[in-house]
Design an enzyme around this catalytic site. Structure first.
Site, PDB file in Angstrom:
ATOM      1  N   SER A   1      -7.162  -0.533 -21.448  1.00 46.60           N
ATOM      2  CA  SER A   1      -6.843  -1.837 -22.032  1.00 46.60           C
ATOM      3  C   SER A   1      -6.753  -2.943 -20.986  1.00 46.60           C
ATOM      4  O   SER A   1      -5.686  -3.459 -20.707  1.00 46.60           O
ATOM      5  CB  SER A   1      -5.509  -1.744 -22.789  1.00 46.60           C
ATOM      6  OG  SER A   1      -4.519  -1.095 -21.997  1.00 46.60           O
TER       7      SER A   1
ATOM      8  N   LYS B   1       3.161  -0.304 -18.083  1.00 48.95           N
ATOM      9  CA  LYS B   1       2.694   0.933 -17.452  1.00 48.95           C
ATOM     10  C   LYS B   1       3.383   1.103 -16.106  1.00 48.95           C
ATOM     11  O   LYS B   1       3.341   0.202 -15.280  1.00 48.95           O
ATOM     12  CB  LYS B   1       1.183   0.891 -17.243  1.00 48.95           C
ATOM     13  CG  LYS B   1       0.402   1.025 -18.539  1.00 48.95           C
ATOM     14  CD  LYS B   1      -1.077   0.825 -18.303  1.00 48.95           C
ATOM     15  CE  LYS B   1      -1.834   0.759 -19.623  1.00 48.95           C
ATOM     16  NZ  LYS B   1      -3.250   0.427 -19.424  1.00 48.95           N
TER      17      LYS B   1
ATOM     18  N   THR C   1      -9.253   2.612 -15.095  1.00 46.97           N
ATOM     19  CA  THR C   1      -8.528   2.250 -13.881  1.00 46.97           C
ATOM     20  C   THR C   1      -9.289   2.653 -12.625  1.00 46.97           C
ATOM     21  O   THR C   1      -9.232   1.958 -11.611  1.00 46.97           O
ATOM     22  CB  THR C   1      -7.138   2.915 -13.899  1.00 46.97           C
ATOM     23  OG1 THR C   1      -6.544   2.693 -15.176  1.00 46.97           O
ATOM     24  CG2 THR C   1      -6.239   2.344 -12.827  1.00 46.97           C
TER      25      THR C   1
ATOM     26  N   ARG D   1      -5.954  -3.181  -9.484  1.00 46.05           N
ATOM     27  CA  ARG D   1      -5.226  -3.323  -8.227  1.00 46.05           C
ATOM     28  C   ARG D   1      -5.055  -1.999  -7.493  1.00 46.05           C
ATOM     29  O   ARG D   1      -5.123  -1.947  -6.269  1.00 46.05           O
ATOM     30  CB  ARG D   1      -3.836  -3.905  -8.489  1.00 46.05           C
ATOM     31  CG  ARG D   1      -3.830  -5.340  -8.929  1.00 46.05           C
ATOM     32  CD  ARG D   1      -2.430  -5.905  -8.907  1.00 46.05           C
ATOM     33  NE  ARG D   1      -1.561  -5.261  -9.892  1.00 46.05           N
ATOM     34  CZ  ARG D   1      -1.531  -5.571 -11.186  1.00 46.05           C
ATOM     35  NH1 ARG D   1      -2.329  -6.497 -11.663  1.00 46.05           N
ATOM     36  NH2 ARG D   1      -0.699  -4.953 -12.006  1.00 46.05           N
ATOM     37  N   ASN D   2      -4.792  -0.929  -8.231  1.00 43.81           N
ATOM     38  CA  ASN D   2      -4.541   0.342  -7.567  1.00 43.81           C
ATOM     39  C   ASN D   2      -5.807   0.890  -6.914  1.00 43.81           C
ATOM     40  O   ASN D   2      -5.786   1.354  -5.778  1.00 43.81           O
ATOM     41  CB  ASN D   2      -3.957   1.339  -8.577  1.00 43.81           C
ATOM     42  CG  ASN D   2      -2.565   0.924  -9.005  1.00 43.81           C
ATOM     43  OD1 ASN D   2      -1.615   1.032  -8.241  1.00 43.81           O
ATOM     44  ND2 ASN D   2      -2.441   0.411 -10.221  1.00 43.81           N
TER      45      ASN D   2
ATOM     46  N   GLY E   1      -3.473   3.056 -23.278  1.00 45.07           N
ATOM     47  CA  GLY E   1      -4.877   3.451 -23.308  1.00 45.07           C
ATOM     48  C   GLY E   1      -5.700   2.512 -22.449  1.00 45.07           C
ATOM     49  O   GLY E   1      -5.145   1.653 -21.759  1.00 45.07           O
TER      50      GLY E   1
ATOM     51  N   ASP F   1      -7.565   5.846 -20.056  1.00 44.23           N
ATOM     52  CA  ASP F   1      -7.041   4.836 -19.144  1.00 44.23           C
ATOM     53  C   ASP F   1      -7.391   5.172 -17.692  1.00 44.23           C
ATOM     54  O   ASP F   1      -7.645   4.278 -16.876  1.00 44.23           O
ATOM     55  CB  ASP F   1      -5.522   4.760 -19.327  1.00 44.23           C
ATOM     56  CG  ASP F   1      -4.971   3.413 -18.928  1.00 44.23           C
ATOM     57  OD1 ASP F   1      -5.767   2.515 -18.586  1.00 44.23           O
ATOM     58  OD2 ASP F   1      -3.738   3.259 -18.940  1.00 44.23           O
TER      59      ASP F   1
ATOM     60  N   GLU G   1       1.303  -0.727  -8.692  1.00 43.90           N
ATOM     61  CA  GLU G   1       2.359   0.213  -9.096  1.00 43.90           C
ATOM     62  C   GLU G   1       2.195   1.610  -8.489  1.00 43.90           C
ATOM     63  O   GLU G   1       3.158   2.295  -8.201  1.00 43.90           O
ATOM     64  CB  GLU G   1       2.353   0.367 -10.623  1.00 43.90           C
ATOM     65  CG  GLU G   1       2.612  -0.882 -11.403  1.00 43.90           C
ATOM     66  CD  GLU G   1       4.031  -0.899 -11.958  1.00 43.90           C
ATOM     67  OE1 GLU G   1       4.818  -0.002 -11.624  1.00 43.90           O
ATOM     68  OE2 GLU G   1       4.335  -1.837 -12.717  1.00 43.90           O
TER      69      GLU G   1
ATOM     70  N   LYS H   1      -1.755   7.747 -13.631  1.00 46.12           N
ATOM     71  CA  LYS H   1      -3.169   7.441 -13.357  1.00 46.12           C
ATOM     72  C   LYS H   1      -3.308   6.443 -12.206  1.00 46.12           C
ATOM     73  O   LYS H   1      -4.349   6.396 -11.556  1.00 46.12           O
ATOM     74  CB  LYS H   1      -3.865   6.929 -14.613  1.00 46.12           C
ATOM     75  CG  LYS H   1      -3.153   5.807 -15.329  1.00 46.12           C
ATOM     76  CD  LYS H   1      -3.804   4.472 -15.214  1.00 46.12           C
ATOM     77  CE  LYS H   1      -2.879   3.408 -15.744  1.00 46.12           C
ATOM     78  NZ  LYS H   1      -3.272   2.054 -15.505  1.00 46.12           N
TER      79      LYS H   1
END
Lengths: 347, 347
Positions: free
Chosen positions: B153, B123, B263, B270-271, B151, B259, B296, B206
């Site tokens: 995950s 991703k 997230t 992490r984001n 998706g 997703d 990321e 995302k």
């Protein structure tokens, strides 16, 4: 006709009170709350706090609390904050006093409309008929200008001035814009839409998906499963809603997706809670005995599934929720059946 | 040509290992993991546990760990589970050994394709070029059959056999269906799509919205604000993606909405965590110093905003995230600016 200056909120629950606080923030306005029970009006006047539904939030001195509807019938606009289950009966009671003179200029859209505008913040469908709140208004009071203000809106947060964004939907575009003007502030952002049916369906259908999301929580199925459930649940809400004439886009906006997230994620929601307890093995009877307020999704699930069967709309998650609620299916088996359906192209 | 029987996962991180476990569940298969570092392969063989990235999950005896790519080049299909940032360099290194013979029959779609299929679970977008993982594959290795499995995950949940639903996307419909067949099981449900670009863009975009959602958490803005942010964020992802040629529907499916929910909601991402720390007043420098793995979304935000400016696409949330990350704007001011924009019709 000048813009609306006197607003009356019908209903003294948490959301009604929060709406009154929002409206009272702008100067030069009169904001009243109609209370069904005189003793509650007396308590609110004395306490300047809604101890029952919104404890800890001070209510500004300017808010009026009035159980006698006759004294409020001259308001320029009404906000409808009565649970859907009591809506028909309450409106029937107020009907003899309901004003028929228009109060707000809606331009070209005004022709044939009667009385002041009514904006609904109620979420849910009438149990037997599946009528939306504004459909109940129009069938009871006639061709009143109606709209709905729907979206992710925990009343407790709104009342405390925390930021929120909602959708003002009306089949009368000028009324949606007027509502935006009435409510919009630096912490309360209002978008407009003409898809009134879609917005109201979203407000009801998400409660069924929230029960399913709660089952995921109660069974400890994890974030992946719950997110996928919410995604497929929204697709299901959309399938049902568009079959009834709602616009697809509404389901991906604040009224649909936005409210769905809040309802499924927040630990406080009643519908999610029902699901969580089901997921832990409790029966619906046990759960409802322990609840103070109605979890709308339980009844919405019944009505929606019946209509979907009639119309041939496929709603696997709603069907699974129904099986767990009313047919004695174990949640684990319902999940297994959902997962074992033949997957195809997404859509 | 028979169906694929030997699968090699490129990358021994959490997601790569989880994919290998999924593939190894079906009998008659050989499943290998290519490890970039020989010492990691040795440790995995000895421990039968991925202590670094997936502690506590036993790895079945049948899984192979191999640092020598030459020994794996005969695999029928590859799963790409290498962080996007290392992808180009890694593929360049493997390229001289990369097989060119087709291994899977894709029917009418096979013409002009070379080598075994590669399915990406990576991703993110390449930092400077904004290339998607499968675009990097095709530009490095040629016209390989490619797809992506995207998706909600969390690898930890998948590895523990908890239920999940993902999207297998490929511009080769037969390959999407093959991937569905390879992965689908009673706990892992795979839908198909032909919108490869959309699925990969979702997986990257995302992360930017998750940073914004984390800011909401860090500032304690509440459920209403965060749900509205996610809803408007998804609309923004869709606006950007469709301008680049992705399909609108993909953003409302498992790769997009699904997703995004995981997230933004899971406390582990992490984001979202970067955003939460920003919301609490930390600077990006401080935050990145304390993080083991790259978030990321920080770099995706830069690249996406630059391209959006070039193409005239309006991305208010991404712009606000950029201002907080790189321009020293206080999160409170960014939120106030987002809330004070003139609201209009939803869309």
């Amino acid at each position: 006709m000048a813009d609306a200056r006197w607003f009356t909120v019908l209903g003294d629950g948490a959301m009604g009170t929060a709406c009154a606080l929002l409206l009272a923030k702008k100067p030069g306005r009169r904001v009243s709350i109609w209370c069904q029970f005189p003793e509650q009006a007396t308590a609110l006047r004395a306490d300047r706090e809604n101890r029952k539904y919104l404890p800890g939030v001070p209510l500004s001195e300017s808010l009026e609390f009035e159980p006698d509807f006759a004294k409020l019938a001259g308001s320029d606009a009404f906000i409808l904050a009565i649970p859907t289950v009591y809506l028909g009966a309450t409106l029937q009671r107020l009907k003899p006093l309901w004003p028929s003179a228009p109060t707000v200029d809606l331009g070209a859209e005004s022709a044939g409309l009667i009385g002041p505008p009514i904006f609904s913040v109620a979420k849910g469908l009438e149990r037997e008929t599946l009528r939306t709140p504004t459909a109940i208004v129009r069938e009871t009071l006639g061709r009143v200008p109606v709209g709905a203000l729907i979206g992710p809106s925990h009343a407790e947060e709104i009342a405390r001035g925390m930021p929120a964004s909602l959708l003002a939907a009306s089949d009368l575009p000028e009324l949606a814009v007027a509502t935006q003007r009435w409510f919009n502030s630096e912490t309360f952002r209002v978008y407009t839409s003409t898809d009134l049916l879609g917005a109201e369906l979203c407000g009801a259908l998400k409660n069924v998906i929230a029960i399913a999301a709660g089952v995921c929580d109660g069974m400890g199925l994890g974030d992946n499963a719950k997110s996928a459930l919410m995604t497929r649940g929204l697709a299901e809400m959309r399938r049902f809603g568009t079959a009834l004439g709602a616009q697809s886009e509404t389901f991906f906006g604040l009224a649909g997706l936005g409210d769905l997230i809040t309802t499924c994620v927040s630990p406080h929601g009643r519908n999610r809670k029902v699901g969580e307890l089901l997921g832990r093995g409790q029966s619906l009877d046990e759960i409802l005995k322990g609840m103070y307020q109605v979890a709308e999704g339980v009844w919405t699930c019944q009505g929606v599934l019946a209509l979907a069967r009639e119309k041939g709309i496929e709603l696997p998650i709603t069907r699974a929720v129904h099986a767990v609620l009313f047919e004695g299916m174990a949640p684990g088996r319902a999940v297994a059946e959902l997962m074992s359906r033949e997957p195809g192209p997404e859509g």
